[in-house]
Design a protein around this motif. Structure first.
Motif, PDB file in Angstrom:
ATOM      1  N   VAL A 130      42.530  52.216  -3.804  1.00 35.07           N
ATOM      2  CA  VAL A 130      43.321  53.410  -3.508  1.00 35.07           C
ATOM      3  C   VAL A 130      44.768  53.065  -3.157  1.00 35.07           C
ATOM      4  CG1 VAL A 130      43.557  55.397  -1.983  1.00 35.07           C
ATOM      5  CG2 VAL A 130      41.296  54.746  -2.854  1.00 35.07           C
ATOM      6  N   PRO A 131      45.030  52.120  -2.216  1.00 26.60           N
ATOM      7  CA  PRO A 131      46.439  51.819  -1.910  1.00 26.60           C
ATOM      8  C   PRO A 131      47.204  51.231  -3.087  1.00 26.60           C
ATOM      9  CG  PRO A 131      44.970  50.308  -0.772  1.00 26.60           C
ATOM     10  CD  PRO A 131      44.119  51.386  -1.325  1.00 26.60           C
ATOM     11  N   VAL A 132      46.576  50.382  -3.878  1.00 25.95           N
ATOM     12  CA  VAL A 132      47.272  49.802  -5.032  1.00 25.95           C
ATOM     13  C   VAL A 132      47.569  50.877  -6.068  1.00 25.95           C
ATOM     14  CG1 VAL A 132      47.014  48.237  -7.001  1.00 25.95           C
ATOM     15  CG2 VAL A 132      46.407  47.468  -4.703  1.00 25.95           C
ATOM     16  N   LEU A 141      54.826  52.573 -12.037  1.00 28.23           N
ATOM     17  CA  LEU A 141      54.212  51.505 -12.819  1.00 28.23           C
ATOM     18  C   LEU A 141      52.778  51.815 -13.220  1.00 28.23           C
ATOM     19  CD1 LEU A 141      55.487  48.453 -10.748  1.00 28.23           C
ATOM     20  CD2 LEU A 141      56.336  49.228 -12.969  1.00 28.23           C
ATOM     21  N   TYR A 142      52.302  53.020 -12.880  1.00 27.63           N
ATOM     22  CA  TYR A 142      50.935  53.379 -13.237  1.00 27.63           C
ATOM     23  C   TYR A 142      50.822  53.564 -14.743  1.00 27.63           C
ATOM     24  CZ  TYR A 142      46.430  55.751 -13.266  1.00 27.63           C
ATOM     25  OH  TYR A 142      45.131  56.099 -13.514  1.00 27.63           O
ATOM     26  N   TYR A 217      37.984  43.806 -15.660  1.00 23.88           N
ATOM     27  CA  TYR A 217      37.618  45.155 -16.102  1.00 23.88           C
ATOM     28  C   TYR A 217      37.965  46.202 -15.052  1.00 23.88           C
ATOM     29  CZ  TYR A 217      34.746  49.150 -17.468  1.00 23.88           C
ATOM     30  OH  TYR A 217      34.316  50.406 -17.802  1.00 23.88           O
ATOM     31  N   PHE A 218      37.799  45.820 -13.779  1.00 26.26           N
ATOM     32  CA  PHE A 218      37.980  46.789 -12.700  1.00 26.26           C
ATOM     33  C   PHE A 218      39.400  47.347 -12.679  1.00 26.26           C
ATOM     34  CE2 PHE A 218      38.979  47.836  -8.278  1.00 26.26           C
ATOM     35  CZ  PHE A 218      37.957  48.720  -7.977  1.00 26.26           C
ATOM     36  N   VAL A 222      41.266  51.024 -13.392  1.00 25.87           N
ATOM     37  CA  VAL A 222      41.864  51.712 -12.247  1.00 25.87           C
ATOM     38  C   VAL A 222      43.344  52.010 -12.489  1.00 25.87           C
ATOM     39  CG1 VAL A 222      42.496  51.456  -9.812  1.00 25.87           C
ATOM     40  CG2 VAL A 222      40.210  50.830 -10.577  1.00 25.87           C
ATOM     41  N   LEU A 223      44.070  51.060 -13.061  1.00 26.87           N
ATOM     42  CA  LEU A 223      45.521  51.178 -13.180  1.00 26.87           C
ATOM     43  C   LEU A 223      45.993  51.617 -14.563  1.00 26.87           C
ATOM     44  CD1 LEU A 223      46.633  47.986 -11.210  1.00 26.87           C
ATOM     45  CD2 LEU A 223      46.333  50.325 -10.368  1.00 26.87           C
ATOM     46  N   VAL A 224      45.073  51.781 -15.511  1.00 27.71           N
ATOM     47  CA  VAL A 224      45.458  52.151 -16.875  1.00 27.71           C
ATOM     48  C   VAL A 224      44.548  53.262 -17.368  1.00 27.71           C
ATOM     49  CG1 VAL A 224      45.657  51.356 -19.261  1.00 27.71           C
ATOM     50  CG2 VAL A 224      46.366  49.860 -17.413  1.00 27.71           C
TER      51      VAL A 224
END
Length: 283
Positions: A130-132, A141-142, A217-218, A222-224
C-alpha cells in the motif's frame, strides 16, 4: 561446526546419500517437468481431463507459435528487459560504492548503518504494497517501467550491499594501505585496485539480481496495469481464455519466459561459481 564431507562419512551414510539425492532431485524437478510436458500437450487432452497422463500427441509447435501469435509476449519480454537490466546496473553499482565505504572506512555509526541495510531484507515485502503504491501514484511513476526499476533498485540494494561489503572485507587491506602511502586518491583506489578484484562478486550478484527481478510477479501486478509496461511474468495471464484456462499455452509461455535467466546463468556460470566460492578457503 561444519558438516562432515560425504567422502569421510560412514558407508551407510554414503549409500543413503546416493539413494536420497536422486529422489530429492526428481521431486524438485517434478513441477518443471510437468510444466514442460503440459507445454507440448494438445488442448484436447486438457479438455478430456488428461492433465498428468501421457500426452496423446505432440503439439509443441502449435502451442509455442500460439503463444507468440495470440499474445504480445515478445513485448512483455522486452518490458522485462527494460526493468531488469537497469535494476541490475543500478543496484550493483550502488552496492559497490556502499559496500566499499562500509568495508574500508571506520566511522561512527558504521555498524548501525550496515545493520540498517541488512534489516531491510527481513521486512516482508507484502506489507509495503500500500505505501509503495501510494508513493508511486503521488510521484507519477505508477504503471511505468521507471517505477518498477526505482523500486527494485531500492529494495535490492540492501542485499547487494551486504554481499559486497562482506566480499570487500575479505580482500587484503594491505593493497589499500600501500596505495594510500603512495598518495593515490580514494576514488582511484576504488576504481583501479578494488573494483577489478570485485569482478567475480559483481558477476555472481548480477546473475542473482537478474533472476530475482525477472521472476518477480508480485510487484509487476501491484505497480503495473497496462500492457505498455507489463513484464512477462504478469503478462502470462493474457494467455488464458475468457472462460477456459489455456494451461497448455500458459505452460509454453512460462517456458519461454524462463529462458533468459537460465541462459544468463549458463553464460555466467564460471564467474557465478567463482564469485560465490572466492574466499571460502584460506591458504
Amino acid at each position: 561446526m561444519f558438516p562432515t564431507p560425504i567422502q569421510k562419512a560412514s558407508p551407510f551414510v554414503q549409500m543413503a546419500y546416493k539413494i536420497l539425492l536422486p529422489v530429492a532431485l526428481f521431486l524438485w524437478l517434478l513441477p518443471l517437468i510437468g510444466v514442460a510436458i503440459t507445454s507440448v500437450r494438445p488442448a484436447s487432452d486438457l479438455a478430456a481431463g488428461n492433465y498428468f497422463g501421457i500426452p496423446s500427441g505432440f503439439a509443441g509447435f502449435e502451442n509455442y507459435s500460439a503463444v507468440f501469435n495470440n499474445s504480445p509476449i515478445g513485448y512483455y519480454i522486452l518490458n522485462s528487459f527494460k526493468v531488469t537490466i537497469p535494476t541490475v546496473i543500478g543496484a550493483v553499482a550502488l552496492s559497490c560504492l556502499t559496500g566499499f565505504a562500509l568495508a574500508v572506512y571506520k566511522f561512527k555509526g558504521n555498524l548501525v548503518l550496515f545493520f540498517m541495510f541488512v534489516a531491510g531484507n527481513f521486512i516482508p515485502f507484502q506489507i509495503l504494497m500500500v505505501p509503495v503504491r501510494d508513493m508511486t501514484l503521488r510521484a507519477g511513476l505508477y504503471d511505468t517501467t521507471m517505477g518498477l526499476v526505482l523500486f527494485h533498485v531500492a529494495f535490492q540494494t540492501g542485499f547487494c550491499t551486504l554481499f559486497m561489503r562482506n566480499f570487500i572485507k575479505g580482500l587484503p587491506f594491505a593493497l589499500i594501505e600501500s596505495a594510500r602511502v603512495e598518495g593515490v586518491s580514494e576514488w582511484r583506489i576504488f576504481r583501479y585496485i578494488v573494483l577489478p578484484l570485485m569482478r567475480p562478486a559483481i558477476a555472481a550478484l548480477s546473475v542473482l539480481i537478474f533472476t530475482f527481478v525477472w521472476n518477480d510477479y508480485f510487484w509487476a501486478t501491484v505497480l503495473v496495469q497496462g500492457q505498455h509496461a507489463m513484464p512477462v511474468t504478469a503478462g502470462l495471464y493474457s494467455l488464458n481464455g475468457q472462460w477456459v484456462a489455456a494451461w497448455h499455452l500458459v505452460s509454453a509461455g512460462s517456458i519461454v519466459a524462463a529462458l533468459p535467466p537460465v541462459a544468463m546463468f549458463f553464460l555466467m556460470q564460471r564467474h557465478f561459481i567463482a564469485g560465490l566460492t572466492l574466499g571460502a578457503t584460506k591458504g
